[in-house]
Design a protein around this motif. Structure first.
Motif, short mmCIF file in Angstrom:
data_model
loop_
_atom_site.label_atom_id
_atom_site.label_comp_id
_atom_site.label_asym_id
_atom_site.label_seq_id
_atom_site.Cartn_x
_atom_site.Cartn_y
_atom_site.Cartn_z
N ASP A 39 26.57 29.19 33.13
CA ASP A 39 26.71 30.37 33.76
C ASP A 39 25.11 30.79 34.64
O ASP A 39 25.20 31.46 35.61
CB ASP A 39 27.36 31.76 33.25
CG ASP A 39 28.92 31.37 32.89
OD1 ASP A 39 29.25 30.66 33.74
OD2 ASP A 39 29.42 31.84 32.16
N ASP A 77 24.89 29.66 38.33
CA ASP A 77 25.54 30.40 39.42
C ASP A 77 24.92 30.89 40.55
O ASP A 77 25.57 31.15 41.42
CB ASP A 77 26.86 31.18 38.92
CG ASP A 77 27.60 30.42 37.82
OD1 ASP A 77 27.93 29.35 38.37
OD2 ASP A 77 28.78 31.23 37.41
N ASN A 103 27.62 23.16 40.00
CA ASN A 103 28.47 24.40 40.10
C ASN A 103 29.00 24.69 41.25
O ASN A 103 29.97 25.18 41.59
CB ASN A 103 27.82 25.43 39.37
CG ASN A 103 27.47 25.27 37.91
OD1 ASN A 103 28.09 24.30 37.20
ND2 ASN A 103 27.06 26.11 37.11
N LEU A 123 31.78 22.61 42.17
CA LEU A 123 32.97 22.78 41.59
C LEU A 123 33.67 23.95 42.16
O LEU A 123 34.83 24.50 41.67
CB LEU A 123 32.73 22.80 40.17
CG LEU A 123 32.33 21.41 39.52
CD1 LEU A 123 31.95 21.56 38.03
CD2 LEU A 123 33.56 20.39 39.66
N ASN A 124 32.88 25.01 42.87
CA ASN A 124 33.24 26.34 43.12
C ASN A 124 33.60 26.18 44.71
O ASN A 124 33.80 27.07 45.38
CB ASN A 124 32.42 27.44 42.96
CG ASN A 124 32.64 27.85 41.58
OD1 ASN A 124 33.84 28.49 41.18
ND2 ASN A 124 31.37 28.30 40.88
N TYR A 154 37.40 24.66 31.84
CA TYR A 154 36.91 24.46 33.40
C TYR A 154 37.99 24.99 34.15
O TYR A 154 37.83 25.81 35.01
CB TYR A 154 36.99 22.77 33.78
CG TYR A 154 35.68 22.17 33.12
CD1 TYR A 154 34.44 22.60 33.57
CD2 TYR A 154 35.86 21.16 31.99
CE1 TYR A 154 33.23 22.00 32.78
CE2 TYR A 154 34.86 20.57 31.45
CZ TYR A 154 33.57 21.18 31.69
OH TYR A 154 32.59 20.32 31.28
N LYS A 181 36.67 28.50 33.82
CA LYS A 181 35.08 28.53 34.48
C LYS A 181 35.27 28.48 35.98
O LYS A 181 34.53 29.23 36.72
CB LYS A 181 34.13 27.45 33.94
CG LYS A 181 32.93 27.50 34.47
CD LYS A 181 31.86 26.69 33.45
CE LYS A 181 30.55 26.90 34.07
NZ LYS A 181 29.98 28.21 34.23
N TYR A 182 36.33 27.65 36.50
CA TYR A 182 36.39 27.38 37.98
C TYR A 182 37.86 27.46 38.48
O TYR A 182 38.36 26.66 38.88
CB TYR A 182 35.92 26.01 38.33
CG TYR A 182 34.53 25.78 37.79
CD1 TYR A 182 33.39 25.98 38.34
CD2 TYR A 182 34.24 24.90 36.65
CE1 TYR A 182 32.01 25.74 38.00
CE2 TYR A 182 33.23 24.53 36.34
CZ TYR A 182 31.80 25.00 36.90
OH TYR A 182 30.52 24.57 36.36
N GLY A 227 38.44 26.32 41.88
CA GLY A 227 37.87 25.13 42.11
C GLY A 227 38.78 24.27 42.32
O GLY A 227 39.84 23.80 41.81
#
Length: 580
Positions: free
Chosen positions: A18, A21, A43, A46-47, A282, A285-286, A289
């Motif tokens: 994180d 980010d 990252n 993936l975003n 994930y 987290k995403y 994404g």
């Protein structure tokens, strides 16, 4: 790498990731900063922030090996997805520059020649040299990929192969370095990053090489390639743990293996439970994404949750507008997911979108659209305004060549569509279901009893229509054998094994009368072998598998069947009673 490194190691994995980010401002691009900034760019990707990722990497990509690797990776991925000549040229120029950047950090002699130096001298320079080997090997693989798609001649194919061999050798050398230096530097964050890169490379090579049929692998072993499936999987699994730059790349490799490779080039034995477990962190987290959403939808489809899968693919399309190519991947999957449910109008809609928007394989897209329209009523076809015969006639002119050779699935589509070239076309029988088999769709439909039964009804209706044909065409026997093979598949997945065996043996007994679709016999032998394995008769399964492998050649999609046979034989020898 003293106080700062120890502090970073004390932080947990979520905090580690994180932290990137935000975009850090680098005043000096040392190895650690380069890895962190490349992690930040990953990252962003993936975003769905693809342009921001490129903007972050661009200022340093000629001066930092990791920035060079990250920057070129994004452009290569984009070029491979668009298939646009301009994108391929830009990516190729970038990857050449990235190789030069990595080369500046490499030792003048090879890793093998400098093993003792690398072990004896613990310094920042040595760490950079080790990482430079990894980055150089990854860039070589990217260049090989582009070499395959940039030109259409065998020289390019050979050049690409040489680059892959060089990359493979570097990974093997790095693995040797890792084994020797492990105890000396195991506390170093740089070393853990290096270890993650080695596991990604060694794991991927071993896994992919293990998929190759023996006749190909024997040739590759002669020039230094070898593959061990279990070792490859274990390396990738180890690589997914921890918080290294390549953890997510190991995860994505395993996801691709379990959700695509095992199905298309294997006997459909992907570990979906492992794939779900790998993807779960994930998803949190995403959550928006596109890549993560895509795999979530794919896993839903593989479990037979077609409605959930369709919703997931639609969410993936809506999540970003920058890379339309991800939309095309979703359209392809949506086309098939609706095909599994025989929702032909919706399947047509997505096939049509692919025809209009994607450059990947116009021949397949147009053939698939025509095949889907062939399954619809004349009234529904009229509503679309399409001319099915004309679509089939377009296919041959759209065929591409790769490394001087035609793509097998395109060749198959071209050959099948030639029935429409004459003044009195003979319509194909169940062409959409035939292509569904080519892409291993029956294995997926088997997860849904209602869809399997509905398919069987459609197949039996075609069977009855052929039986009533008062003026059989020259394709009559071939069409009848195709119907029997597809019917046998539905019956096998429904557990009606004796009836399925009768369908398959009907195809085999008709071998001498088949005029065009010669692929049906070896593929049916393979399916019959899987049926015998399901019954627990390993000896009979092995005999039929070997017959399919050794007694036939020069038929459509031969290499695809050999991949599947190789996977099934490996499974059969390790667990004879396992079901397909």
């Amino acid at each position: 790498m003293d106080v700062t490194e120890e502090t970073a190691r004390a932080e947990d994995e979520d905090h580690f990731e994180d932290a990137y980010d935000r975009i850090p401002t680098a005043c000096r691009m040392d190895l650690q900063s380069a890895i962190q900034e490349t992690q930040c760019a990953l990252n962003l990707v993936l975003n769905n922030k693809f342009s921001e990722a490129l903007d972050l990497l661009k200022p340093w990509w000629r001066d930092s090996m990791y920035h060079a690797l990250g920057y070129s990776s994004i452009l290569v991925m984009q070029a491979a997805m668009t298939f646009e000549h301009k994108d391929i040229q830009i990516a190729m120029a970038t990857i050449k520059e990235a190789l030069h950047t990595c080369q500046r950090f490499r030792k003048k002699n090879s890793v093998v020649g400098s093993l003792s130096s690398l072990i004896s001298r613990q310094s920042n320079l040595q760490e950079e040299e080790m990482h430079a080997e990894l980055c150089y090997a990854e860039c070589l693989l990217q260049k090989a990929t582009l070499t395959f798609v940039q030109d259409e001649n065998m020289i390019s194919f050979i050049k690409g192969g040489i680059k892959i061999r060089s990359s493979h050798q570097i990974y093997k050398d790095c693995h040797n370095v890792l084994n020797v230096t492990h105890d000396l530097t195991s506390q170093s964050d740089s070393h853990r990053q290096f270890e993650g890169g080695v596991k990604l490379g060694i794991g991927s090579f071993n896994l992919m090489l293990s998929l190759l049929p023996q006749r190909i692998l024997r040739l590759l072993e002669f020039i230094g390639f070898s593959g061990n499936r279990e070792f490859g999987l274990s390396q990738l699994r180890e690589g997914t743990s921890g918080s290294t730059l390549r953890s997510i790349l190991c995860t994505l490799t395993l996801l691709f293996y379990h959700t695509y490779i095992t199905l298309v080039l294997g006997s459909g034995e992907g570990n979906l439970a492992e794939a779900e477990a790998l993807l779960e962190p994930y998803r949190h987290k995403y959550p928006k994404g596109a890549i993560i959403q895509f795999y979530s939808a794919r896993l839903a489809a593989l479990r037979g949750h077609f409605e959930k899968a369709c919703a997931g693919y639609q969410e993936c399309v809506s999540s970003q507008q920058e890379w339309k190519q991800i939309h095309h991947l979703c359209y392809w999957e949506l086309m098939w997911t609706h095909t599994y449910q025989q929702d032909w109008l919706q399947a047509y809609r997505f096939a049509d979108l692919l025809c209009r928007e994607s450059r990947w394989s116009k021949a397949i897209y147009v053939y698939q659209k025509a095949a889907i329209l062939s399954m619809m009523s004349a009234e529904d076809v009229d509503k679309t305004g399409e001319d099915v015969v004309e679509l089939f006639r377009q296919v041959e002119a759209l065929k591409q060549r790769l490394a001087g050779k035609s793509i097998p699935t395109e060749k198959f589509a071209v050959r099948k569509s030639r029935r429409y070239k004459t003044s009195t076309p003979v319509p194909l029988v169940l062409p959409a279901l035939e292509m569904m088999y080519v892409w291993s769709g029956f294995t997926i439909v088997a997860k849904r009893v209602d869809c399997s039964e509905a398919l069987l009804v459609t197949i039996e209706a075609a069977e009855e229509q052929l039986r009533r044909d008062s003026q059989p065409s020259e394709f009559h026997v071939d069409d009848g054998c195709l119907v029997q093979m597809l019917k046998g598949l539905c019956l096998k997945h429904a557990g009606r094994l004796m009836q399925a065996e009768l369908c398959f043996t009907h195809v085999l007994s008709s071998e001498n009368r088949i005029r065009y679709d010669h692929y049906l016999v070896p593929f049916t032998l393979y399916e019959l072998a899987l049926l015998y394995r399901q019954q627990g008769d390993a000896a009979k399964a092995l005999a039929f598998m070997e017959k399919a492998k050794s007694n036939y050649k020069d038929y459509s999609m031969e290499s695809r069947l050999h991949f599947r046979i190789h996977a099934a034989l490996n499974s059969l020898r390790s667990s004879p009673a396992a079901s397909p």
